[in-house]
Design an enzyme around this catalytic site. Structure first.
Site, PDB file in Angstrom:
ATOM      1  N   HIS A 184       0.801  -1.230   0.000  1.00  0.00           N
ATOM      2  CA  HIS A 184       0.000   0.000   0.000  1.00  0.00           C
ATOM      3  C   HIS A 184       0.830   1.275   0.000  1.00  0.00           C
ATOM      4  O   HIS A 184       0.503   2.257   0.662  1.00  0.00           O
ATOM      5  CB  HIS A 184      -0.962   0.005   1.182  1.00  0.00           C
ATOM      6  CG  HIS A 184      -2.379  -0.205   0.769  1.00  0.00           C
ATOM      7  ND1 HIS A 184      -3.334  -0.741   1.604  1.00  0.00           N
ATOM      8  CD2 HIS A 184      -3.021   0.044  -0.395  1.00  0.00           C
ATOM      9  CE1 HIS A 184      -4.485  -0.815   0.971  1.00  0.00           C
ATOM     10  NE2 HIS A 184      -4.323  -0.347  -0.243  1.00  0.00           N
ATOM     11  N   GLU A 208       3.096  -5.783  -4.216  1.00  0.00           N
ATOM     12  CA  GLU A 208       2.434  -4.647  -4.864  1.00  0.00           C
ATOM     13  C   GLU A 208       2.757  -3.333  -4.164  1.00  0.00           C
ATOM     14  O   GLU A 208       2.722  -3.250  -2.926  1.00  0.00           O
ATOM     15  CB  GLU A 208       0.922  -4.871  -4.858  1.00  0.00           C
ATOM     16  CG  GLU A 208       0.120  -3.730  -5.442  1.00  0.00           C
ATOM     17  CD  GLU A 208      -1.368  -3.917  -5.220  1.00  0.00           C
ATOM     18  OE1 GLU A 208      -2.102  -2.924  -5.363  1.00  0.00           O
ATOM     19  OE2 GLU A 208      -1.804  -5.034  -4.886  1.00  0.00           O
ATOM     20  N   GLU A 234      -2.024   0.922  -9.775  1.00  0.00           N
ATOM     21  CA  GLU A 234      -3.420   1.190  -9.441  1.00  0.00           C
ATOM     22  C   GLU A 234      -3.731   2.677  -9.313  1.00  0.00           C
ATOM     23  O   GLU A 234      -4.891   3.064  -9.367  1.00  0.00           O
ATOM     24  CB  GLU A 234      -3.816   0.468  -8.153  1.00  0.00           C
ATOM     25  CG  GLU A 234      -3.231   1.038  -6.877  1.00  0.00           C
ATOM     26  CD  GLU A 234      -3.781   0.337  -5.643  1.00  0.00           C
ATOM     27  OE1 GLU A 234      -4.346   1.037  -4.777  1.00  0.00           O
ATOM     28  OE2 GLU A 234      -3.651  -0.889  -5.534  1.00  0.00           O
ATOM     29  N   HIS A 284      -6.616  -3.496 -10.656  1.00  0.00           N
ATOM     30  CA  HIS A 284      -7.084  -2.951  -9.381  1.00  0.00           C
ATOM     31  C   HIS A 284      -8.608  -2.960  -9.416  1.00  0.00           C
ATOM     32  O   HIS A 284      -9.214  -2.202 -10.159  1.00  0.00           O
ATOM     33  CB  HIS A 284      -6.559  -1.530  -9.192  1.00  0.00           C
ATOM     34  CG  HIS A 284      -7.033  -0.895  -7.929  1.00  0.00           C
ATOM     35  ND1 HIS A 284      -7.912   0.165  -7.905  1.00  0.00           N
ATOM     36  CD2 HIS A 284      -6.748  -1.170  -6.629  1.00  0.00           C
ATOM     37  CE1 HIS A 284      -8.135   0.521  -6.653  1.00  0.00           C
ATOM     38  NE2 HIS A 284      -7.446  -0.277  -5.864  1.00  0.00           N
TER      39      HIS A 284
END
Length: 374
Positions: A184, A208, A234, A284
């Site tokens: 994140h 990610e 994303e 995403h």
């Protein structure tokens, strides 16, 4: 056939668009710019004078007209274009009575592999969630490994806890579940490299967004130093941005979102760009609503390098109030609608009952009060 009406509906974190033609054919789309759906709505309204009277089949030309008029960039503007573009593809399939995936070239696969998104605030919690995903029939899961609690930990303790959580998942599910790691955008490059090295023996499906999305060059520097597959994109919106990521070392997967990366017209170009670099697509798709989910599934059926699609069950949840039927999920697989267009219809009563979700503004802080993500 001409576009006769442009309608907008805000609900949850999404902005839904419905285009109606002078023949009565309708198409719908969804912007997934979930932080500012009302701002997206205003952009769509500003496009109305251009769209009314236009031929709905000219999706490519409309995309360029809307994007190049002022050359403003970002998720609010491209989120508006994305919703409109989905609606245009929805309209295109209806007169021909074929689903969008047929218009995109037909089937590359029978169904799209769903990737269950899991989370937890301890090693035991994430391990239990992974076991639950596996029991429900999923063959892939993505764990939100990095939590707000990690921002106030000391460096060594933070890394130890992150490794412990992923180790607990592997100890619980073994090698039969593909498990991706979501960081994140929370780590600095050096920290991310160290973590990736420690978890590499646990064979993550991907890691990610290990660092913030501000610098493609910095992401490439991380990719050149790690041995795990990286996923990115994303928060990106166009083929020009994705092209830069596709060319970086270590990037194995691109993650476009049909609700902010230009709709179906643009995302299929991003997929082709990735294919040319032997990269997979992991879109995403959370917290997408039911319309964007359907658009993703249509793309996933037709696109050869569509690997898996992150998902949270929608049937019986808030998303099912917004449309008359959601895309079915069966034993961890998403099956494409055979109805014309996108195959979903808005439920206006459900939309009216669903308020816009408020997003609180404020980044996580360190113990000294400074912003943790730098």
């Amino acid at each position: 056939m001409r576009i006769d009406e442009v309608e907008t509906f805000t609900a949850g974190g999404a902005l839904y668009v419905r285009l109606t033609t002078d023949t009565g054919v309708q198409g719908i789309g969804e912007s997934t710019c979930f932080g500012w759906p009302v701002a997206v709505e205003e952009v769509v309204r500003s496009f109305r004078s251009y769209l009314v009277g236009a031929d709905p089949f000219d999706a490519e030309a409309h995309w360029l007209h809307l994007y190049r008029t002022l050359c403003f960039r970002g998720m609010v503007v491209v989120g508006a274009i994305s919703a409109i573009d989905q609606a245009l593809w929805d309209i295109r399939g209806r007169p021909f009575e074929v689903p969008v995936w047929q218009l995109l070239g037909g089937r590359s696969r029978r169904a799209v592999r769903a990737m269950k998104v899991i989370r937890g605030d301890s090693a035991a919690a994430v391990a239990d969630a992974a076991a639950g995903a596996m029991a429900a029939g999923y063959t892939a899961a993505k764990v939100i490994l990095y939590g707000h609690e990690h921002h106030t930990m000391r460096h060594a303790a933070r890394l130890a806890d992150l490794v412990e959580r992923f180790t607990a998942i592997r100890d619980t599910v073994g090698w039969d579940l593909d498990v991706g790691i979501e960081l994140h955008r929370n780590m600095a490059p050096g920290d991310a490299v160290q973590l990736c090295e420690e978890i590499a023996p646990l064979r993550p499906y991907f890691v990610e967004d290990p660092i913030p999305p501000d610098s493609v060059l910095a992401f490439g520097e991380v990719g050149a130093r790690v041995r795990v597959p990286l996923a990115a994109g994303e928060r990106n919106t166009t083929i020009w941005e994705f092209r830069e990521y596709a060319c970086q070392p270590g990037v194995s997967y691109l993650r476009p979102d049909v609700g902010v990366a230009g709709g179906i017209t643009h995302v299929r170009k991003i997929c082709a760009l990735a294919e040319a670099h032997h990269q997979g697509i992991l879109p995403h798709a959370v917290p997408s609503g039911p319309v964007a989910t359907a658009a993703h599934v249509h793309l996933g059926i037709a696109v050869p390098n569509w690997e898996a699609q992150e998902h949270v069950e929608q049937d019986g949840g808030p998303a099912s109030d917004l449309v008359k039927a959601v895309v079915p999920l069966v034993d961890g697989w998403l099956y494409p609608p055979d109805a014309p267009g996108l195959g979903v219809e808005l439920d206006e009563e459900g939309l009216a009952r669903t308020p816009v979700r408020a997003i609180g503004v404020g980044a996580p802080l360190r113990e000294d009060g400074s912003v943790a993500i730098r």
